[in-house]
Design a protein around this motif. Structure first.
Motif, mmCIF file in Angstrom:
data_model
loop_
_atom_site.group_PDB
_atom_site.id
_atom_site.type_symbol
_atom_site.label_atom_id
_atom_site.label_comp_id
_atom_site.label_asym_id
_atom_site.label_seq_id
_atom_site.Cartn_x
_atom_site.Cartn_y
_atom_site.Cartn_z
ATOM 1 N N CYS A 245 0.836 -1.201 0.000
ATOM 2 C CA CYS A 245 0.000 0.000 0.000
ATOM 3 C C CYS A 245 0.875 1.256 0.000
ATOM 4 O O CYS A 245 0.549 2.253 -0.663
ATOM 5 N N ALA A 248 2.011 1.829 -3.344
ATOM 6 C CA ALA A 248 0.928 2.324 -4.201
ATOM 7 C C ALA A 248 0.606 3.790 -3.948
ATOM 8 O O ALA A 248 -0.252 4.361 -4.624
ATOM 9 N N GLY A 249 1.257 4.398 -2.945
ATOM 10 C CA GLY A 249 1.077 5.829 -2.718
ATOM 11 C C GLY A 249 0.314 6.214 -1.469
ATOM 12 O O GLY A 249 0.077 7.407 -1.237
ATOM 13 N N ALA A 250 -0.077 5.234 -0.641
ATOM 14 C CA ALA A 250 -0.784 5.577 0.595
ATOM 15 C C ALA A 250 0.119 6.389 1.509
ATOM 16 O O ALA A 250 1.335 6.181 1.556
ATOM 17 N N SER A 266 -5.076 8.077 2.320
ATOM 18 C CA SER A 266 -4.527 8.584 1.064
ATOM 19 C C SER A 266 -4.965 10.018 0.858
ATOM 20 O O SER A 266 -6.007 10.455 1.360
ATOM 21 N N SER A 268 -5.662 11.300 -2.162
ATOM 22 C CA SER A 268 -6.616 11.398 -3.265
ATOM 23 C C SER A 268 -7.441 10.129 -3.383
ATOM 24 O O SER A 268 -7.026 9.053 -2.917
ATOM 25 N N SER A 270 -8.117 8.575 -6.177
ATOM 26 C CA SER A 270 -7.488 7.660 -7.125
ATOM 27 C C SER A 270 -6.448 6.784 -6.426
ATOM 28 O O SER A 270 -6.355 5.583 -6.698
ATOM 29 N N THR A 271 -5.692 7.369 -5.507
ATOM 30 C CA THR A 271 -4.730 6.568 -4.744
ATOM 31 C C THR A 271 -5.441 5.582 -3.847
ATOM 32 O O THR A 271 -5.041 4.413 -3.734
ATOM 33 N N GLN A 274 -6.433 2.651 -5.825
ATOM 34 C CA GLN A 274 -5.283 1.808 -6.137
ATOM 35 C C GLN A 274 -4.869 0.983 -4.922
ATOM 36 O O GLN A 274 -4.510 -0.184 -5.036
ATOM 37 N N VAL A 275 -4.957 1.593 -3.755
ATOM 38 C CA VAL A 275 -4.667 0.877 -2.508
ATOM 39 C C VAL A 275 -5.656 -0.274 -2.320
ATOM 40 O O VAL A 275 -5.273 -1.383 -1.910
#
Length: 307
Positions: A245, A248-250, A266, A268, A270-271, A274-275
């Motif tokens: 995660c 993935a940008g969390a 997150s 955003s 979108s993130t 993805q998470v």
């Protein structure tokens, strides 16, 4: 008000480093409760789901909270409560708190808001004691107040609502059960001073990051060196989920309450989506059924409407 419906939100407690002192409310899911004043003194409970939870008030978290409230009300006061649990018991996202907090919020509405929010937290903690054996407010307070809350003290009760920037929340609930009482029983009773100092720094950093709207500070403060290393062994796939995660940008995250749910914050949507995908991939591969939520912070807390 004669008959009302209450929506009581799920909550994330501890928020990684803030064991028993920091929590926040989720927009979804919500328990649904129906309440009315009754000519029959005391508390009458009916379940509208298949979890077969106790209906004896003293054994039910909502009932225990209402019994505490009744001690401050005229003799003969009665409540009828119907509960539909959309927050699975033992999920780690404040199922017991939703029932206890929702019950007292609803009862207070029927009583023309006789009690303060702090009073409601105090009553609802009796429900948490039924669930876990310990009075704690890090799920109860955000469920009632909404948003993020800091519990500076239980005795005396001191709740500080925290301002926070917009945050998106992803939760995965592996379909296993971790009892709060069991998750508490494995915790160490003593910690090293160096670990305590690191934890204090993270708690202060998290509060500062929230109030300043500093996403980077929030992210690097989401570290737990005391509770998570012990409790994570109860949650299959936890370390892998957390690592992937982050990749993935969390911003960060960890165990929600006592688990088994795991949450990630997150910046955003979108993130956050993805998470969710990463979480699903991990639990699909290791063969554990799961449920995910992608939601935001509920800043209003439990709400009431006429029916």
């Amino acid at each position: 008000m004669s008959s009302i419906k209450i929506y009581a939100p799920a909550t994330v407690a501890n928020v990684v480093c803030g064991f028993d002192i920091i929590g926040f409310a989720l927009q979804d899911p919500n328990d649904e409760m129906y309440m009315r004043l009754s000519d029959k003194p005391g508390v009458t409970i009916r379940n509208l789901d298949d979890y077969n939870l106790p209906t004896e008030p003293e054994k039910n978290v909502a009932g225990a909270a209402l019994l505490a409230m009744l001690e401050q009300l005229p003799p003969g006061t009665g409540f009828e409560v119907e509960i539909r649990k959309n927050i699975k018991p033992g999920s780690g996202i404040g199922s017991s708190a939703a029932s206890a907090a929702g019950a007292v919020v609803g009862a207070n509405a029927l009583l023309d808001n006789k009690f303060s929010r702090e009073d409601l937290v105090r009553f609802a903690m009796f429900g948490e004691k039924v669930a876990s054996g310990v009075k704690h407010a890090d799920n109860i307070a955000p469920c009632i107040y909404g948003g993020f809350t800091l519990i500076r003290s239980i005795f005396p009760l001191d709740i500080i609502p925290l301002q926070a920037p917009p945050l998106h929340v992803t939760v995965v609930h592996p379909q296993i059960e971790v009892r709060t009482s069991d998750a508490r029983s494995i915790l160490k009773q003593k910690v090293l001073l160096k670990d305590a100092i690191r934890q204090w720094g993270n708690i202060a950093g998290l509060v500062a990051g929230l109030t300043k709207g500093d996403y980077a500070l929030i992210g690097r403060s989401l570290e737990d060196v005391i509770i998570e290393p012990v409790r994570s062994i109860l949650i299959p796939g936890f370390d892998e989920v957390k690592q992937k995660c982050a990749e993935a940008g969390a911003l960060g995250g960890g165990i929600s309450g006592s688990g088994p749910s795991v949450f990630m914050l997150s910046e955003s949507q979108s993130t956050a989506k993805q998470v969710e995908k990463v979480m699903a991939e991990v639990y699909t591969r290791i063969g554990i059924d799961f449920h995910t939520y992608v939601t935001t912070v509920n800043n209003g807390g439990a709400r009431v409407e006429l029916v």
